[in-house]
Design a protein around this motif. Structure first.
Motif, mmCIF file in Angstrom:
data_model
loop_
_atom_site.group_PDB
_atom_site.id
_atom_site.type_symbol
_atom_site.label_atom_id
_atom_site.label_comp_id
_atom_site.label_asym_id
_atom_site.label_seq_id
_atom_site.Cartn_x
_atom_site.Cartn_y
_atom_site.Cartn_z
ATOM 1 N N MET A 58 0.837 -1.189 0.000
ATOM 2 C CA MET A 58 0.000 0.000 0.000
ATOM 3 C C MET A 58 0.876 1.244 0.000
ATOM 4 O O MET A 58 1.846 1.346 0.735
ATOM 5 N N ALA A 59 0.505 2.182 -0.847
ATOM 6 C CA ALA A 59 1.280 3.409 -0.985
ATOM 7 C C ALA A 59 1.093 4.319 0.220
ATOM 8 O O ALA A 59 -0.003 4.450 0.747
ATOM 9 N N VAL A 60 2.165 4.951 0.628
ATOM 10 C CA VAL A 60 2.115 5.983 1.647
ATOM 11 C C VAL A 60 2.032 7.316 0.905
ATOM 12 O O VAL A 60 2.898 7.635 0.089
ATOM 13 N N VAL A 61 0.981 8.075 1.171
ATOM 14 C CA VAL A 61 0.759 9.349 0.493
ATOM 15 C C VAL A 61 1.163 10.479 1.430
ATOM 16 O O VAL A 61 0.728 10.530 2.584
ATOM 17 N N THR A 62 1.995 11.391 0.926
ATOM 18 C CA THR A 62 2.419 12.553 1.708
ATOM 19 C C THR A 62 2.217 13.818 0.884
ATOM 20 O O THR A 62 2.240 13.784 -0.347
ATOM 21 N N ALA A 63 2.035 14.910 1.585
ATOM 22 C CA ALA A 63 1.963 16.228 0.948
ATOM 23 C C ALA A 63 3.360 16.827 0.953
ATOM 24 O O ALA A 63 4.103 16.689 1.929
ATOM 25 N N VAL A 64 3.704 17.486 -0.141
ATOM 26 C CA VAL A 64 5.009 18.132 -0.268
ATOM 27 C C VAL A 64 4.787 19.554 -0.760
ATOM 28 O O VAL A 64 4.061 19.771 -1.738
ATOM 29 N N LEU A 65 5.402 20.505 -0.088
ATOM 30 C CA LEU A 65 5.391 21.886 -0.544
ATOM 31 C C LEU A 65 6.643 22.087 -1.375
ATOM 32 O O LEU A 65 7.762 21.930 -0.868
ATOM 33 N N GLY A 66 6.472 22.365 -2.650
ATOM 34 C CA GLY A 66 7.642 22.548 -3.490
ATOM 35 C C GLY A 66 7.321 22.516 -4.965
ATOM 36 O O GLY A 66 6.172 22.639 -5.380
ATOM 37 N N ALA A 69 -7.958 12.763 -5.535
ATOM 38 C CA ALA A 69 -6.577 12.269 -5.570
ATOM 39 C C ALA A 69 -6.330 11.270 -4.440
ATOM 40 O O ALA A 69 -5.878 10.145 -4.675
ATOM 41 N N ILE A 70 -6.623 11.669 -3.225
ATOM 42 C CA ILE A 70 -6.320 10.832 -2.065
ATOM 43 C C ILE A 70 -7.154 9.557 -2.060
ATOM 44 O O ILE A 70 -6.622 8.459 -1.859
ATOM 45 N N GLU A 71 -8.446 9.677 -2.298
ATOM 46 C CA GLU A 71 -9.323 8.496 -2.301
ATOM 47 C C GLU A 71 -8.922 7.501 -3.383
ATOM 48 O O GLU A 71 -8.888 6.288 -3.141
ATOM 49 N N THR A 72 -8.612 8.003 -4.573
ATOM 50 C CA THR A 72 -8.269 7.107 -5.677
ATOM 51 C C THR A 72 -6.929 6.426 -5.434
ATOM 52 O O THR A 72 -6.805 5.209 -5.614
ATOM 53 N N ILE A 73 -5.931 7.195 -5.024
ATOM 54 C CA ILE A 73 -4.615 6.606 -4.763
ATOM 55 C C ILE A 73 -4.721 5.545 -3.677
ATOM 56 O O ILE A 73 -4.145 4.466 -3.797
ATOM 57 N N ASP A 74 -5.476 5.842 -2.618
ATOM 58 C CA ASP A 74 -5.645 4.873 -1.525
ATOM 59 C C ASP A 74 -6.324 3.586 -1.988
ATOM 60 O O ASP A 74 -6.072 2.514 -1.430
ATOM 61 N N ASP A 86 5.267 2.646 -3.550
ATOM 62 C CA ASP A 86 5.119 2.765 -2.097
ATOM 63 C C ASP A 86 5.261 4.192 -1.579
ATOM 64 O O ASP A 86 4.872 4.478 -0.458
ATOM 65 N N ASP A 87 5.776 5.110 -2.389
ATOM 66 C CA ASP A 87 5.960 6.506 -1.989
ATOM 67 C C ASP A 87 5.238 7.385 -3.000
ATOM 68 O O ASP A 87 5.672 7.515 -4.137
ATOM 69 N N VAL A 88 4.106 7.958 -2.581
ATOM 70 C CA VAL A 88 3.328 8.855 -3.437
ATOM 71 C C VAL A 88 3.328 10.234 -2.800
ATOM 72 O O VAL A 88 2.938 10.391 -1.646
ATOM 73 N N ARG A 89 3.764 11.211 -3.569
ATOM 74 C CA ARG A 89 3.802 12.587 -3.092
ATOM 75 C C ARG A 89 2.773 13.415 -3.859
ATOM 76 O O ARG A 89 2.729 13.351 -5.084
ATOM 77 N N CYS A 105 -7.336 9.337 -14.135
ATOM 78 C CA CYS A 105 -5.981 9.890 -14.283
ATOM 79 C C CYS A 105 -5.030 9.304 -13.239
ATOM 80 O O CYS A 105 -3.892 8.938 -13.564
ATOM 81 N N TYR A 106 -5.491 9.224 -12.007
ATOM 82 C CA TYR A 106 -4.646 8.680 -10.929
ATOM 83 C C TYR A 106 -4.476 7.167 -11.082
ATOM 84 O O TYR A 106 -3.361 6.649 -10.954
ATOM 85 N N ARG A 107 -5.559 6.464 -11.390
ATOM 86 C CA ARG A 107 -5.472 5.005 -11.584
ATOM 87 C C ARG A 107 -4.546 4.653 -12.738
ATOM 88 O O ARG A 107 -3.678 3.794 -12.614
ATOM 89 N N ARG A 108 -4.737 5.301 -13.882
ATOM 90 C CA ARG A 108 -3.922 5.008 -15.069
ATOM 91 C C ARG A 108 -2.460 5.388 -14.834
ATOM 92 O O ARG A 108 -1.564 4.685 -15.261
ATOM 93 N N SER A 109 -2.228 6.511 -14.152
ATOM 94 C CA SER A 109 -0.845 6.919 -13.869
ATOM 95 C C SER A 109 -0.144 5.884 -13.000
ATOM 96 O O SER A 109 1.023 5.540 -13.242
#
Length: 168
Positions: free
Chosen positions: A1-9, A133-138, A145-148, A96-100
């Protein structure tokens, strides 16, 4: 399962296996995130887009090119729905998120950086763009394993962070 984090940048500076480009259907560069990725990646990204997508890409689909001069070796291009132009089917945004992530799995990617697809010039309502974004990625079964989720704007970063904090 991917860990989703927010990144400012800046998404073009992310040191990940792949960055996602919120592209347009023509796949020839554009404004916003698309233009920034093409500028930072250099001509190799556009040359690969022309070779791989001579007729463009459908809304909701995704494909890959070289990262060119970017720190990420791959760019995964996806075409989000243009809310301002009347494309309001949320399933296209989710696609878009699923296909990516499916393309990322094909490439063997373990770390990926996404912008908020369709939330810029395409005008998708921000809170729903974040939720989609968050619901689909989850919900996607992926080897990534690392989704930003990368935001340049501090307020958007805070909103993404707050939504992620609500996740179980």
């Amino acid at each position: 399962m991917a860990v989703v984090t927010a990144v400012l940048g800046d998404i073009t500076e992310q040191r990940v296996d792949a960055i996602v480009n919120a592209a347009n259907n023509a796949m020839r560069g554009g404004g916003g995130v698309d233009g920034a990725i093409h500028r930072a990646g250099g001509p190799a990204v556009l040359e690969d887009c022309i070779a791989r997508f001579p007729y463009g890409l459908a809304t909701g689909d995704a494909g890959w090119t070289t990262g060119g001069a970017l720190p990420a070796p791959w760019v995964i291009h996806t075409v989000g729905p243009n809310h301002r132009a009347g494309e309001r089917d949320r399933s296209l945004l989710e696609s878009c998120y699923r296909r990516s992530l499916a393309v990322a799995d094909e490439l063997g990617v373990h770390s990926i950086a996404f912008p908020l697809i369709s939330a810029g010039v395409y005008g998708w309502p921000l809170d729903d763009a974040i939720a989609a974004a968050i619901e689909t990625i989850d919900a996607v079964d992926t080897n990534v394993d690392d989704v930003r989720l990368v935001a340049r704007d501090p307020e958007i970063f805070e909103r993404i962070s707050a939504r992620l904090a609500e996740q179980p």
